[in-house]
Design a protein around this motif. Structure first.
Motif, mmCIF file in Angstrom:
data_model
loop_
_atom_site.group_PDB
_atom_site.id
_atom_site.type_symbol
_atom_site.label_atom_id
_atom_site.label_comp_id
_atom_site.label_asym_id
_atom_site.label_seq_id
_atom_site.Cartn_x
_atom_site.Cartn_y
_atom_site.Cartn_z
ATOM 1 N N ALA A 35 0.823 -1.207 0.000
ATOM 2 C CA ALA A 35 0.000 0.000 0.000
ATOM 3 C C ALA A 35 0.860 1.261 0.000
ATOM 4 N N PRO A 36 0.324 2.373 -0.503
ATOM 5 C CA PRO A 36 1.030 3.660 -0.405
ATOM 6 C C PRO A 36 0.887 4.195 1.017
ATOM 7 N N GLN A 37 1.739 3.758 1.909
ATOM 8 C CA GLN A 37 1.510 3.895 3.347
ATOM 9 C C GLN A 37 1.323 5.332 3.819
ATOM 10 N N GLU A 38 2.132 6.245 3.333
ATOM 11 C CA GLU A 38 1.979 7.625 3.787
ATOM 12 C C GLU A 38 0.604 8.176 3.435
ATOM 13 N N ARG A 39 0.137 7.893 2.223
ATOM 14 C CA ARG A 39 -1.189 8.364 1.807
ATOM 15 C C ARG A 39 -2.280 7.684 2.625
ATOM 16 N N VAL A 40 -2.081 6.399 2.907
ATOM 17 C CA VAL A 40 -3.075 5.664 3.698
ATOM 18 C C VAL A 40 -3.195 6.263 5.094
ATOM 19 N N LEU A 41 -2.063 6.471 5.757
ATOM 20 C CA LEU A 41 -2.089 6.982 7.126
ATOM 21 C C LEU A 41 -2.658 8.395 7.189
ATOM 22 N N ALA A 42 -2.477 9.154 6.114
ATOM 23 C CA ALA A 42 -2.999 10.522 6.092
ATOM 24 C C ALA A 42 -4.484 10.577 5.746
ATOM 25 N N HIS A 43 -5.064 9.447 5.338
ATOM 26 C CA HIS A 43 -6.468 9.441 4.907
ATOM 27 C C HIS A 43 -7.405 9.572 6.108
ATOM 28 N N ASP A 44 -8.463 10.326 5.925
ATOM 29 C CA ASP A 44 -9.414 10.592 7.007
ATOM 30 C C ASP A 44 -10.095 9.323 7.512
ATOM 31 N N ALA A 45 -10.188 8.289 6.680
ATOM 32 C CA ALA A 45 -10.897 7.068 7.083
ATOM 33 C C ALA A 45 -10.094 6.222 8.050
ATOM 34 N N VAL A 46 -8.768 6.430 8.120
ATOM 35 C CA VAL A 46 -7.907 5.579 8.941
ATOM 36 C C VAL A 46 -7.858 6.096 10.366
ATOM 37 N N GLY A 47 -8.199 5.199 11.320
ATOM 38 C CA GLY A 47 -8.217 5.585 12.722
ATOM 39 C C GLY A 47 -7.218 4.846 13.581
ATOM 40 N N GLY A 48 -6.488 3.866 13.028
ATOM 41 C CA GLY A 48 -5.513 3.116 13.800
ATOM 42 C C GLY A 48 -4.585 2.355 12.884
ATOM 43 N N PHE A 49 -3.446 1.939 13.423
ATOM 44 C CA PHE A 49 -2.404 1.284 12.635
ATOM 45 C C PHE A 49 -1.857 0.103 13.431
ATOM 46 N N LEU A 50 -2.072 -1.112 12.937
ATOM 47 C CA LEU A 50 -1.459 -2.316 13.487
ATOM 48 C C LEU A 50 -0.147 -2.531 12.749
ATOM 49 N N GLY A 80 8.473 -0.906 12.776
ATOM 50 C CA GLY A 80 9.666 -0.403 12.098
ATOM 51 C C GLY A 80 9.744 1.117 12.234
ATOM 52 N N TRP A 81 10.943 1.652 12.193
ATOM 53 C CA TRP A 81 11.131 3.069 12.486
ATOM 54 C C TRP A 81 10.435 3.963 11.469
ATOM 55 N N ASN A 82 10.475 3.622 10.186
ATOM 56 C CA ASN A 82 9.770 4.423 9.189
ATOM 57 C C ASN A 82 8.276 4.469 9.477
ATOM 58 N N SER A 83 7.706 3.310 9.812
ATOM 59 C CA SER A 83 6.272 3.251 10.084
ATOM 60 C C SER A 83 5.908 4.072 11.315
ATOM 61 N N ILE A 84 6.748 4.014 12.345
ATOM 62 C CA ILE A 84 6.474 4.785 13.555
ATOM 63 C C ILE A 84 6.497 6.283 13.254
ATOM 64 N N LEU A 85 7.520 6.731 12.527
ATOM 65 C CA LEU A 85 7.597 8.150 12.194
ATOM 66 C C LEU A 85 6.407 8.592 11.348
ATOM 67 N N PRO A 98 -2.897 6.525 16.054
ATOM 68 C CA PRO A 98 -2.451 5.645 17.145
ATOM 69 C C PRO A 98 -2.023 4.281 16.608
ATOM 70 N N MET A 99 -1.053 3.668 17.301
ATOM 71 C CA MET A 99 -0.479 2.409 16.841
ATOM 72 C C MET A 99 -0.734 1.272 17.821
ATOM 73 N N ILE A 100 -0.892 0.074 17.268
ATOM 74 C CA ILE A 100 -0.873 -1.175 18.018
ATOM 75 C C ILE A 100 0.346 -1.940 17.515
ATOM 76 N N GLY A 101 1.251 -2.345 18.416
ATOM 77 C CA GLY A 101 2.510 -2.924 17.991
ATOM 78 C C GLY A 101 2.525 -4.438 17.984
ATOM 79 N N TRP A 102 3.142 -5.025 16.934
ATOM 80 C CA TRP A 102 3.438 -6.455 16.863
ATOM 81 C C TRP A 102 4.883 -6.592 16.399
ATOM 82 N N PRO A 103 5.857 -6.229 17.268
ATOM 83 C CA PRO A 103 7.261 -6.231 16.854
ATOM 84 C C PRO A 103 7.792 -7.640 16.658
ATOM 85 N N ASN A 104 8.695 -7.779 15.682
ATOM 86 C CA ASN A 104 9.202 -9.103 15.329
ATOM 87 C C ASN A 104 10.721 -9.212 15.366
ATOM 88 N N LEU A 105 11.421 -8.344 14.671
ATOM 89 C CA LEU A 105 12.856 -8.529 14.480
ATOM 90 C C LEU A 105 13.576 -7.191 14.422
#
Length: 426
Positions: free
Chosen positions: A361-376, A380-385, A393-400
């Motif tokens: 997915a085009p992640q930056e555009r997705v996260l900026a979209h009004d319909a998105v209310g949370g991120f599982l 990763g550092w890019n995703s957090i920033l 708001p984020m829900i974390g499932w860290p792996n490696l």
């Protein structure tokens, strides 16, 4: 030819490192520096927008070197000891050869002389080459400053007897003990430390190898961080004392976006994805109510079993929320008796009502979209920033890798977030 400063940039050849490196390359190019961006040949073939970027940034050129594996090998690269070993001892020689070629071009006035190397702080070979050739070198840390500090602290943890530990032998109580006696005290548990800490013996060659790789950036003239002082202020003075200079210039994607403006095609090209981005999901998001969708993505490297994917699927469906899920085709890390990767059929079919599944997915555009209310997220550092900048708001499932450290560092609620679907985290 005008003698501009010429910077050779060498990222670790994975998506999460290439993106911030490319953002930095374009920002430096805009200031008038001449940039040579070095991909591996495997990744060079996967980029579809290099010509567009070269037109947009005339001072930015792309070159490629071997990653130590056969060029005809089209299998995805992974975070293994053998791969990193090949980078150190084979890519080092190929980088030296490329710099020799670039130097001959400068003698023929085809490009400016090389004045600096910016190497990925996760590997040592750019520092090795720069030292051997007498070229100034700066390390670029694509992960968080806290993760770097965790790596720097490993020799002290060994000296104190806190490492090594072994998951199969140590009790659950021990691996959940917080790291003590360091600037990270009260923030990290033993099991949050880098993956190579889970070994039986500190004399293990892999252990020694990865510790030395992690400490290589302390030999450079300074370290650039894709972070901000407000995010990681407590650990930055310690890092600066060890590394000489620490430059916090992030989040780089936001800085580059502000320079380019709102031209969507330019923004898409500028962030150079190795994966073919599916933009159709944006139309689906347009049809969803405000703050109603959970976005799910575990980055470009996390692999999991078919059973785990199915468990996540069932959890998403049972949550009652709409969701957009990026599931890479190579995410399943197992084979059946016939040697074929088993991908859950239900994911291939996809949800028919509340969900939408894409490869990438085009992640930056997705996260900026009004319909998105949370991120599982994998954390990763890019995703957090990107999530922090979007106020999601984020829900974390860290792996490696750095993900457990990033998750520990950012496990508090983010003030000013969008709210909405994030309440599924409890």
């Amino acid at each position: 030819m005008e003698l501009k400063p010429h910077v050779v940039m060498v990222p670790l050849p994975f998506q999460g490192h290439i993106k911030p490196f490319l953002c930095l390359a374009q920002l430096l190019s805009q200031t008038g520096l001449y940039i040579t961006f070095v991909n591996t040949r495997y990744n060079h073939k996967r980029f579809s927008n290099l010509s567009a970027l070269s037109l947009q940034f005339p001072n930015l050129q792309f070159e490629s070197i071997s990653d130590g594996m056969p060029d005809e090998d089209d299998q995805p690269r992974s975070l293994t000891f053998d791969f990193f070993y090949g980078l150190k001892y084979q890519s080092r020689e190929h980088l030296k050869e490329l710099i020799g070629t670039l130097s001959r071009r400068s003698e023929n006035a085809q490009s400016p002389p090389i004045t600096c190397i910016i190497g990925d702080g996760s590997v040592s070979f750019p520092v090795d080459v720069a030292e051997e050739l007498g070229i100034p070198v700066i390390s670029f840390c694509c992960h968080s400053a806290h993760y770097l500090l965790a790596n720097i602290c490993i020799p002290k943890l060994i000296e104190d007897g806190q490492l090594p530990y072994h998951e199969e032998k140590d009790t659950n109580h021990r691996i959940n003990i917080e790291v003590a006696g360091l600037e990270l005290e009260g923030r990290l548990r033993l099991k949050d430390l880098p993956d190579f800490c889970v070994l039986k013996d500190v004399n293990d060659p892999a252990y020694q190898f990865f510790v030395n790789e992690a400490l290589a950036m302390t030999r450079s003239s300074g370290v650039i961080f894709n972070t901000a002082d407000d995010l990681e202020a407590p650990c930055l003075p310690t890092i600066a004392n060890i590394c000489g200079r620490a430059y916090t210039i992030g989040p780089l994607h936001a800085l580059l976006n502000s320079q380019i403006g709102h031209n969507r095609s330019q923004l898409t090209a500028s962030h150079g994805s190795l994966w073919k981005t599916k933009h159709d999901c944006m139309t689906w998001l347009d049809s969803q109510p405000s703050r109603s969708v959970l976005y799910v993505s575990f980055g470009s490297l996390v692999k999991t079993s078919s059973a785990q994917l199915l468990e996540i699927w069932n959890g998403l469906v049972d949550s009652g929320y709409s969701f957009l899920w990026a599931v890479r085709p190579d995410m399943v890390d197992e084979e059946n008796d016939n040697g074929i990767v088993s991908f859950p059929k239900v994911l291939e079919i996809g949800p028919k009502e509340r969900g939408y599944i894409v490869d990438w997915a085009p992640q930056e555009r997705v996260l900026a979209h009004d319909a998105v209310g949370g991120f599982l997220t994998h954390g990763g550092w890019n995703s957090i920033l990107e999530s922090i900048l979007a106020g999601v708001p984020m829900i974390g499932w860290p792996n490696l890798g750095d993900q457990r450290v990033d998750h520990t560092e950012n496990n508090q609620d983010i003030d000013g977030g969008k709210g909405g679907v994030s309440k599924v985290s409890g």
